[in-house]
Structure formats: C-alpha cells, structure tokens
Scaffold this motif. Sequence first.
Motif, PDB file in Angstrom:
ATOM      1  N   GLN A 499      15.917 -31.519  80.167  1.00 47.60           N
ATOM      2  CA  GLN A 499      16.933 -30.684  79.784  1.00 47.60           C
ATOM      3  C   GLN A 499      18.068 -31.305  80.171  1.00 47.60           C
ATOM      4  OE1 GLN A 499      17.634 -27.693  79.141  1.00 47.60           O
ATOM      5  NE2 GLN A 499      14.747 -27.822  79.347  1.00 47.60           N
ATOM      6  N   LEU A 500      18.373 -32.770  80.452  1.00 47.33           N
ATOM      7  CA  LEU A 500      18.933 -33.883  80.871  1.00 47.33           C
ATOM      8  C   LEU A 500      19.639 -34.474  79.859  1.00 47.33           C
ATOM      9  CD1 LEU A 500      18.321 -34.722  84.594  1.00 47.33           C
ATOM     10  CD2 LEU A 500      19.953 -33.207  83.693  1.00 47.33           C
ATOM     11  N   GLY A 501      19.059 -34.737  78.416  1.00 50.31           N
ATOM     12  CA  GLY A 501      19.122 -35.120  77.496  1.00 50.31           C
ATOM     13  C   GLY A 501      20.751 -35.222  76.777  1.00 50.31           C
ATOM     14  N   ASN A 502      20.517 -35.987  76.753  1.00 47.92           N
ATOM     15  CA  ASN A 502      21.938 -36.764  75.793  1.00 47.92           C
ATOM     16  C   ASN A 502      22.487 -36.544  74.469  1.00 47.92           C
ATOM     17  OD1 ASN A 502      25.248 -37.610  75.798  1.00 47.92           O
ATOM     18  ND2 ASN A 502      24.670 -39.606  76.486  1.00 47.92           N
ATOM     19  N   LYS A 503      23.574 -36.039  74.009  1.00 48.65           N
ATOM     20  CA  LYS A 503      23.270 -35.706  72.675  1.00 48.65           C
ATOM     21  C   LYS A 503      23.980 -36.389  72.243  1.00 48.65           C
ATOM     22  CE  LYS A 503      21.606 -30.720  71.224  1.00 48.65           C
ATOM     23  NZ  LYS A 503      21.689 -29.651  71.544  1.00 48.65           N
ATOM     24  N   THR A 504      24.325 -37.338  70.899  1.00 47.74           N
ATOM     25  CA  THR A 504      24.978 -38.567  70.089  1.00 47.74           C
ATOM     26  C   THR A 504      24.638 -38.098  68.511  1.00 47.74           C
ATOM     27  OG1 THR A 504      23.461 -39.881  70.503  1.00 47.74           O
ATOM     28  CG2 THR A 504      24.916 -40.180  72.938  1.00 47.74           C
ATOM     29  N   ARG A 505      25.319 -39.354  68.127  1.00 48.40           N
ATOM     30  CA  ARG A 505      25.179 -39.009  66.183  1.00 48.40           C
ATOM     31  C   ARG A 505      24.153 -40.356  66.690  1.00 48.40           C
ATOM     32  NH1 ARG A 505      29.647 -41.571  63.417  1.00 48.40           N
ATOM     33  NH2 ARG A 505      30.377 -43.126  64.820  1.00 48.40           N
ATOM     34  N   ALA A 506      22.469 -39.727  65.225  1.00 47.65           N
ATOM     35  CA  ALA A 506      22.347 -39.840  65.249  1.00 47.65           C
ATOM     36  C   ALA A 506      22.387 -41.460  65.148  1.00 47.65           C
ATOM     37  CB  ALA A 506      21.119 -39.680  64.061  1.00 47.65           C
ATOM     38  N   GLU A 507      22.726 -42.217  63.793  1.00 46.28           N
ATOM     39  CA  GLU A 507      24.404 -43.534  63.281  1.00 46.28           C
ATOM     40  C   GLU A 507      24.011 -44.546  64.392  1.00 46.28           C
ATOM     41  OE1 GLU A 507      28.115 -42.872  61.766  1.00 46.28           O
ATOM     42  OE2 GLU A 507      26.882 -42.191  60.578  1.00 46.28           O
ATOM     43  N   ASP A 508      24.607 -43.668  65.768  1.00 46.66           N
ATOM     44  CA  ASP A 508      25.049 -44.724  67.104  1.00 46.66           C
ATOM     45  C   ASP A 508      23.896 -45.447  67.209  1.00 46.66           C
ATOM     46  OD1 ASP A 508      27.587 -43.732  66.502  1.00 46.66           O
ATOM     47  OD2 ASP A 508      27.673 -42.592  67.974  1.00 46.66           O
ATOM     48  N   PRO A 509      24.472 -47.177  67.853  1.00 47.29           N
ATOM     49  CA  PRO A 509      23.105 -48.035  68.141  1.00 47.29           C
ATOM     50  C   PRO A 509      22.642 -47.020  70.121  1.00 47.29           C
ATOM     51  CG  PRO A 509      25.227 -48.792  67.667  1.00 47.29           C
ATOM     52  CD  PRO A 509      25.006 -47.645  67.743  1.00 47.29           C
ATOM     53  N   LEU A 510      21.574 -47.840  70.517  1.00 46.84           N
ATOM     54  CA  LEU A 510      21.325 -47.106  71.544  1.00 46.84           C
ATOM     55  C   LEU A 510      21.477 -48.548  72.489  1.00 46.84           C
ATOM     56  CD1 LEU A 510      17.194 -46.175  70.306  1.00 46.84           C
ATOM     57  CD2 LEU A 510      19.193 -44.574  70.795  1.00 46.84           C
ATOM     58  N   THR A 511      22.083 -47.630  73.122  1.00 46.85           N
ATOM     59  CA  THR A 511      22.281 -49.423  74.936  1.00 46.85           C
ATOM     60  C   THR A 511      21.539 -48.685  75.988  1.00 46.85           C
ATOM     61  OG1 THR A 511      24.506 -48.566  73.712  1.00 46.85           O
ATOM     62  CG2 THR A 511      23.816 -49.540  75.618  1.00 46.85           C
ATOM     63  N   LEU A 512      20.771 -50.274  76.068  1.00 47.96           N
ATOM     64  CA  LEU A 512      19.577 -50.073  76.904  1.00 47.96           C
ATOM     65  C   LEU A 512      20.253 -51.632  78.664  1.00 47.96           C
ATOM     66  CD1 LEU A 512      17.956 -49.359  74.562  1.00 47.96           C
ATOM     67  CD2 LEU A 512      16.318 -49.879  76.518  1.00 47.96           C
TER      68      LEU A 512
END
Length: 635
Positions: A499-512
């Motif tokens: 329930q804590l997921g963050n929706k973003t655009r699929a094309e955006d990079p993943l930042t760790l």
Amino acid sequence: AHLLLATLTFGPLPALAEDHDVVIGDLLEHRFIPGFVCVNIDWWPATKCDFGHCPWAKSSVLTLDLKDRVVQNAMKLLGPRQKLRIGGSLSDLIRYDFSENGTSEKCHPFKKTEYARLGYDERGTCLQWQRWEELQKFCSDFSCDLIFGLNGLNGFHKEPCPKKTKCHVHGKRPDCCTKWKGRWDSQNSFEFLQRVRDAKHKIYALQMGNEIFGPNGIGAHLTVQQYGEAVNKLSEKVNELWEKHPPMIMGPDTGYDKKSLEQLINKTGQNISSLTIHKYVLGRGDKSTVKKKMLDPHSLDKLQYTAVDSVRLARKRKGLQLWMGEAGGAYDSGAWGASDSFMNSFWFNHDLGLLATAGYNGFCRQTLVGGVYGLLRLEGNTFMPNPDFYSSVLWRRLVGTQAFSVSIDGSNISHSLPPSQLKTRAYATCGKGGGVVLIGLNFNSHNMSRIKLAVGPGGLGEEKIEYVLHAPKVSSTRLWVNGQELKVGKSGEIPDVLQLGNKTRAEDPLTLPPHSIIFAHYPSARLEECPRQMDSDDEGIDWAAAVEIVGVTVISFAVASTIFAACHHQCRQARRYKHHTRVSTEEEKLDDEEVELSESTRKMENNELDDDELDEVLFVQHTENVVGDNAPIAE
C-alpha cells in the motif's frame, strides 16, 4: 521526486551518482513457485543458545503460539499458497505420538547434552497428534502449503563413542559422533502418514530427514545406499496412500556435494521429486567477516558457482526440481546485531534473485520465527517484523513464476560474474498479476545508483510502482519504504508494504540511495511471454473438480481459455529446461587468491573445505569443464 524524497528523509544526497543501463533480455524457460519464497519453522527449543544468546524462545514447532496476532498477520501478508516448511536438525529426533490426548510417557522435552552432535539427547521428543492438527488448521486458515520433514534416522543406531567424548563442539570431532549404522525404520512415520491421509490433511511435500546424508551432513553421514533405500521406501508408501496428487518427496536437505548427489539421483530415479540443498553463504554467526560479506556483492556472487553446478546436475534427470531447502545467511542461529537488521536484506535479495534466475524452483528462508535470522523477532513477549520480512512480502506478492536474463552496462550478470567495480545488482521477473518486476540493489555506501531500464519491442508501459527500502543505518532493525517508517500497530497490525508504493512514469530512471533496495513493478509492460499468474496457485489442479464447478456442458470461451492456459502451464512445467547457463572466465576473480586444484579437490572429497573454499573449487572445475560449451543444459 525521488531525489527530493531521499533528501528530505535521509539528509543531503552524496555528490556522486552512478548511472547504469539495465537491459531485460530473454525470458528464461524454467519456472519456480509463485513468489519464489518459502518460510521455515524449526524444532529448536528455547534452551538452544549460540555465542551467549538464546534467540529461540516461543519459536519452536512445538511451542509457537499459532494464534499470536503478529504471526497470523504475517502469514496473511505473505499471501495464499505460501510454502511453509516444518523441519530442521531436530526433526530426526521426533517420534509421532497417537496416544489419548497426547499423554504418552515417552514425550519428554528435549534434553541438552554436550555428548550428542546436535547438543540434545538423541532420544528426542514427540509430535503429538493434537499439535499436528493445530499446525494443519494454522496452514489451512492461511491457505498455505505444508512441507514436512520426517524423522530420517529412526531405526539407525549410532556407533558408540568413548566415554565422555564431547560431540557438540565447533571444528573437528570424532567420527563416532555422526556415524550411524543400520536401516530406516519406517513404522512410526508410516503410521503417521496413514493417519494424515485418513484425516484428509494436506501435505505439499515430504522431506526425508535433515542434514543426515553424505559428506556434508551435520547430524549424520548416511551413505547413498542407506539414504536412497529410505527414499525409495517412502516413495512407495506415499504412492500407495495418495493415488491422486501425492506429496512431493524432497531431499536430501544438506550441503551441496555433487558426487554424492549424483549417486543419489541414480539410486532413487523418479522416487525423489526435488533435490534440496542447504547453504549459509555468510558462514558461522560469530565470525567477524559476516557483516562485511552481507554488503560485499562480489563475495555473495560466489554463490553462482554452486548454483550453476547444481542446476546442471538436477537437469540431468527429467522433471527433477531443485530447491534451496534452507538458507538463513549465517548459521548457528544467525549473527547477533546483523541477521535481524537491514544489512541482512542485501544477501537475502541478492541470493533470491541469483537463484531464481539460475534455475531453482523455490527458496526456503530460515526462519519465519526463531533465531536471530527470523523474519519475525521476539521483543519481550511480542513478535516484531525484521526488515527481511517486508522483502519476503514483496517477493511473494509481486513476483510471478519466471525470470529474465539481465544485463548491466553490457555485462550479462545472469550468465557471468559482474565486473569487480560494479556495486549495483538487478534481477527481473514476470509480475504475479502481469507486467514485469525489477529488483535492484545498491551496495555502494556513498553513491547513489540510477538505473535506466530497457526491454524488448513491447515496452515498459505507462507507469511503474516503486518500493524503495532504506534505513538510516544498515544495522537498524527498523525499515523505511519510500520514506515512511514501518511500524506495527498496538493490536499487532503489520503495515501492508504494497500500500506504500510510489507511482511514477515508467520511462523515468530508478534512483537508489546508498545502501538501498528497490522493487519496481511495471504492471503494463507489454511482454507477451509472461503468463498472468494470479494469487492462487495452479499447481496440482484437480481437473475433475474444476469441471464440476463449471457445471455446464457448454463452457464459456473465457472459462475455457482460463483452463487451457492453466493446463498449458502444467504441461510446460514438465518440459526439459533449455536455459543456457554459462560463466565467463574473463570476469571471475576470487579475491586474488590462487586455487591449487589438486589439493583442493582432495580436501573436498575428504569434506575438509569450508563454504568459501568449496565455492572456489567448484569455480575452477566449472571453468575447466563448462566454459566454452555452447550446448544447452538439457536437450
């Protein structure tokens, strides 16, 4: 958005960021259980102590409060069809008691002694029928599948040791401590199984003993003849009791030894359904190197040698599965101040990703409760989730049944070891409800990792849902997801991490951020190869019952399509695997240490190598025998 989140939650971001191109390649043909993760409950009593700590209170198969709210809520979050393994070292000291109300005089508690290999009197104790029914109800309430370890030493007798010989010691011990003679006495086990069958209780799989076979056994070193004969006898009885959908038979539940396992496969033929091996990649829990290994991806990558070797071995026999039957990172209950912390999540997710990609069918985590390495820890009288619990939930609820090959910056880490400077790892699977799931790990303690993801012609879809796992310190037993700390409620409610997921655009990079883990679900990724795997397993479908449920002569197209898809899945499970698993010699380096193959091979045959040394020998043998072989593993 992610840069702002990380800045607000964890302080200023480091000046440096590493950019990585991750490419999702071919869908690998082998399948694993939905979510890949299985969890264990062990027999160890509260009196088991290691290195000055006694972390097994209220955690034993015999004493765990199955109505505990936190335990029950944990099972709910792990989801239906969770594989629950009841097993462990003391399973070979258990008798099955059917006396009225469990009042047999033989059912004394486990008694500690330093004169037995496992630290407990080999007369053991009992599993009473009433407790078995409680375990069955617990599993039924949460729709889990039970894997049960039988007593594999009943009927064998141990060679006497000289008086006052201490067997419960670290290091070398006399052969008499683990040398058992005779044959398996099946009577008590068969009476138990008959009663289980008569009561219509469900068992997903049976395991023949725990760490009692071959040179890497712990409680015993049964020969191929001894152990194989017992497996064959068990298989015959199981097929007699269950004409339809008999439980799988798993074994030998011990450390990997290619020679003895190959002989066991030849001895048992089709009577064993799955090879199960145990691996504690971090070594003993009191070692000073445990924490370093947890956060060293190149040390963890050595598991690939054993993975490749064991997968090739299992695929020599059609239909033979391969499971990690027990893994807890550090053995002897885990490492205090580490196995219950966020840093433990790095080896855990690394090994899950590596083995799911390599060709394993399941991974049983030691433990759900008990030890320092439990997914739940005991604080006072209350269980609390450790960080690894939430990783298990994400695997169970997001991940489907197949993995993809993955390349990072041009290096295919599914088939070879990553370059020495690379601190990022990534694994990709089909999503349980469709799409693709990427699991990324940033082992770097100072730099961010930015992942730009690419797939085939279908594309990633419109959006993704991200779950970034982080903690202020890797030694923390608390966990944050997308900047929010996860806290258990006053009544034992565990936060649902999904329930804590963050929706973003699929094309955006993943930042760790530094020392962080990400699960990214691309639900609309258009990869037609991925089957749609819902929460309910289609393993062992009763087709007669399915037809009765339909209840009509003319089945709608939608229903017919569903049944056909599930049947197709069943048929594909029986196909030979063709996933090429190769290791490139150019990138394989073993801490700059040279391996003397002839001497190491001699030590391996005499069981004188520790886990790291064994991995190195397997690497050298694999390089000589496998690299350059372009043939598939199985035709």
